[in-house]
Design an enzyme around this catalytic site. Structure first.
Site, PDB file in Angstrom:
ATOM      1  N   ASN A  41      33.458  43.153  42.189  1.00 55.18           N
ATOM      2  CA  ASN A  41      34.502  42.126  42.692  1.00 55.18           C
ATOM      3  C   ASN A  41      35.453  42.566  43.356  1.00 55.18           C
ATOM      4  OD1 ASN A  41      35.035  43.565  40.105  1.00 55.18           O
ATOM      5  ND2 ASN A  41      36.347  41.840  39.554  1.00 55.18           N
ATOM      6  N   LEU A 218      39.566  39.397  29.997  1.00 54.86           N
ATOM      7  CA  LEU A 218      38.708  38.524  30.020  1.00 54.86           C
ATOM      8  C   LEU A 218      37.435  38.980  29.928  1.00 54.86           C
ATOM      9  CD1 LEU A 218      40.177  36.192  33.014  1.00 54.86           C
ATOM     10  CD2 LEU A 218      40.150  35.662  30.550  1.00 54.86           C
ATOM     11  N   ASP A 246      34.100  47.847  30.416  1.00 53.68           N
ATOM     12  CA  ASP A 246      34.896  47.066  31.237  1.00 53.68           C
ATOM     13  C   ASP A 246      36.243  47.594  31.621  1.00 53.68           C
ATOM     14  OD1 ASP A 246      35.450  44.626  32.698  1.00 53.68           O
ATOM     15  OD2 ASP A 246      35.625  43.421  30.946  1.00 53.68           O
ATOM     16  N   HIS A 250      45.061  47.816  36.332  1.00 58.18           N
ATOM     17  CA  HIS A 250      46.014  46.948  37.455  1.00 58.18           C
ATOM     18  C   HIS A 250      47.313  47.649  37.356  1.00 58.18           C
ATOM     19  CE1 HIS A 250      43.379  43.311  37.768  1.00 58.18           C
ATOM     20  NE2 HIS A 250      43.198  43.345  36.716  1.00 58.18           N
TER      21      HIS A 250
END
Length: 345
Positions: A41, A218, A246, A250
Site C-alpha cells: 500500500n 487498524l 503489522d 508514521h
C-alpha cells in the site's frame, strides 16, 4: 525459564513504506527476521509485477551490509486487476495478493470497491498457487468500527473460503473472538496473523486516561474479551496462527495530530514483546511455532536454518527514533519496560 532459543523468525505482515523511511525500517526488521511479507500500500500502490520487483530492489538496497534478509513481495489487488497481472506477478516471484476493502487502512483508497467482481481473480490465484492476504473489515460508514471485522467474515470471507476451497487465505491482523473462531474452524487452507499490540492491549489502552495515539492502529483495538480470545488462540500452539507484526511507521507529527494516522511501529521490540506475552500465558514452548515455523509451513517455504536467542533481561524501549530525514518516530511501547531481550554475541 530465563533463556529461549528459537529458529530464526519471519514477519508475515509489515509495512516498510518507501524512500528515506527504508533506511530505518529495513534494518530494524532485518536485525532479527529472516523474511518478511511486505505490504503493497504505497503511493501509488504496487499493482504490477514490475512495480513489485522495483520495490523489492529498493528494499534490498536498504539492507545492512552483510544482511541476507529476504523481502517477500505482494500485489495490491484492485477491481482492475487482471488474470494476466496475477500470472505475471507469480512468475516474478510475488507470493501473495493483498485484498484491502477501499478505505480500510492507510493508502487503500484505490483498493477493492466491488469485492464480488474479484472472485474470478481469486480462482486464478488459487490455480497459480498465490496466497490471498485479507484485511478483513467492511468499510461502510454506517457500520460501527468495532463491528467491521465480524461483518466482513459474515458477508465476504466465509463466501470466499467456501467458493474457492483450494485458495490459501491469510486473515491478517485478526482482532476478535469471532475471527479466531472462524480461523480455528476453517479448513487447513485458512490461517491468521496476530500483532503484538492486539495480544498486549485492548481498547482501554487506547482511550482510558487520554487518547493514546501511538496505540492507534487498524483494525482498532477491541474489548478485553477479544484480546483474551487471541491470547488463548496462540497459547494452543495451533499452526493456524503465526507472527505478523503489522509494523507500520508514521512520523511523530502524523500520529500526534488532530487526525492521527493508524499504525504501530513495533519492529524494534516485536519479538521481545511476543516473548513477554507467551511467557505471561505460560506458553513459551509455543513461541517458536508461532514466530518461526507455522508461517513458513503455511506459505510452503523452507523453515529458516539459523537461530535467535532471547534472555529474560529487562530493558526499556526508546522514547523516540530519529529517521534518516531527521524527523522523530515514536516506536510501539516507547518508554516502557520489556522483560525479554535479544541476546547479542
Amino acid at each position: 525459564m530465563t533463556q529461549i532459543t528459537l529458529t530464526t523468525p519471519d514477519d508475515w505482515h509489515l509495512h516498510f513504506r518507501d524512500g528515506d523511511m527504508l533506511g530505518e525500517t529495513v534494518p530494524a526488521t532485518a536485525r532479527l527476521f529472516q523474511r518478511a511479507i511486505v505490504m503493497p500500500n504505497l503511493v501509488p500502490p504496487v499493482t504490477t509485477a514490475a512495480m513489485a520487483l522495483a520495490y523489492r530492489d529498493r528494499i534490498l538496497a536498504a539492507r545492512p551490509q552483510g544482511s541476507n534478509f529476504e523481502p517477500l513481495m505482494t500485489l495490491f489487488l484492485t477491481n482492475n486487476t487482471s488474470a494476466q497481472d496475477i500470472i505475471d506477478a507469480k512468475a516474478a516471484g510475488v507470493v501473495a495478493g493483498k485484498l484491502y476493502p477501499a478505505g480500510a487502512t492507510t493508502n487503500s483508497d484505490a483498493a477493492v470497491k466491488a469485492l464480488d467482481e474479484l472472485f474470478p481473480i481469486f480462482e486464478v490465484m488459487a490455480q497459480q498457487g498465490m496466497l490471498l492476504l485479507v484485511h478483513g473489515e467492511v468499510t461502510e460508514s454506517h457500520i460501527d468500527i468495532f463491528d467491521r471485522e465480524k461483518m466482513f467474515i459474515d458477508r465476504y470471507l466465509s463466501r470466499i473460503v467456501e467458493a474457492i476451497p483450494s485458495l490459501k487465505v491469510v486473515f491478517e491482523h485478526i482482532t476478535t473472538k469471532e475471527a479466531a473462531e472462524f480461523v480455528a474452524e476453517a479448513s487447513a487452507n485458512v490461517a491468521a496473523t496476530i500483532t503484538p499490540q492486539h495480544l498486549l492491549l485492548n481498547r482501554n489502552d487506547l482511550l482510558v486516561g487520554g487518547v493514546r495515539p501511538h496505540n492507534f492502529c487498524l483494525p482498532v483495538l477491541k474489548r478485553n474479551i477479544h484480546q483474551h480470545a487471541l491470547q488463548a488462540a496462540v497459547a494452543t500452539g495451533s499452526s493456524k496462527f503465526f507472527l505478523g507484526t503489522d509494523s507500520a511507521p508514521h512520523e511523530k507529527h502524523r500520529k500526534e495530530s488532530a487526525c492521527g494516522c493508524a499504525g504501530c511501529y513495533s519492529a524494534w521490540s516485536a519479538l521481545e514483546l511476543y516473548a513477554q506475552v507467551f511467557d505471561n500465558l505460560g506458553a513459551l514452548d509455543k513461541l517458536e511455532g508461532f514466530a518461526s515455523l507455522h508461517g513458513a509451513d503455511f506459505y510452503g517455504l523452507p523453515r529458516n536454518s539459523g537461530t535467535v536467542t532471547l534472555v529474560k533481561q529487562e530493558w526499556t524501549v526508546p522514547e523516540e527514533i530519529i529517521l534518516p530525514n531527521g524527523n522523530p518516530i515514536v516506536p510501539f511501547f516507547a518508554g516502557q519496560k520489556v522483560n525479554w531481550k535479544v541476546k547479542t554475541a
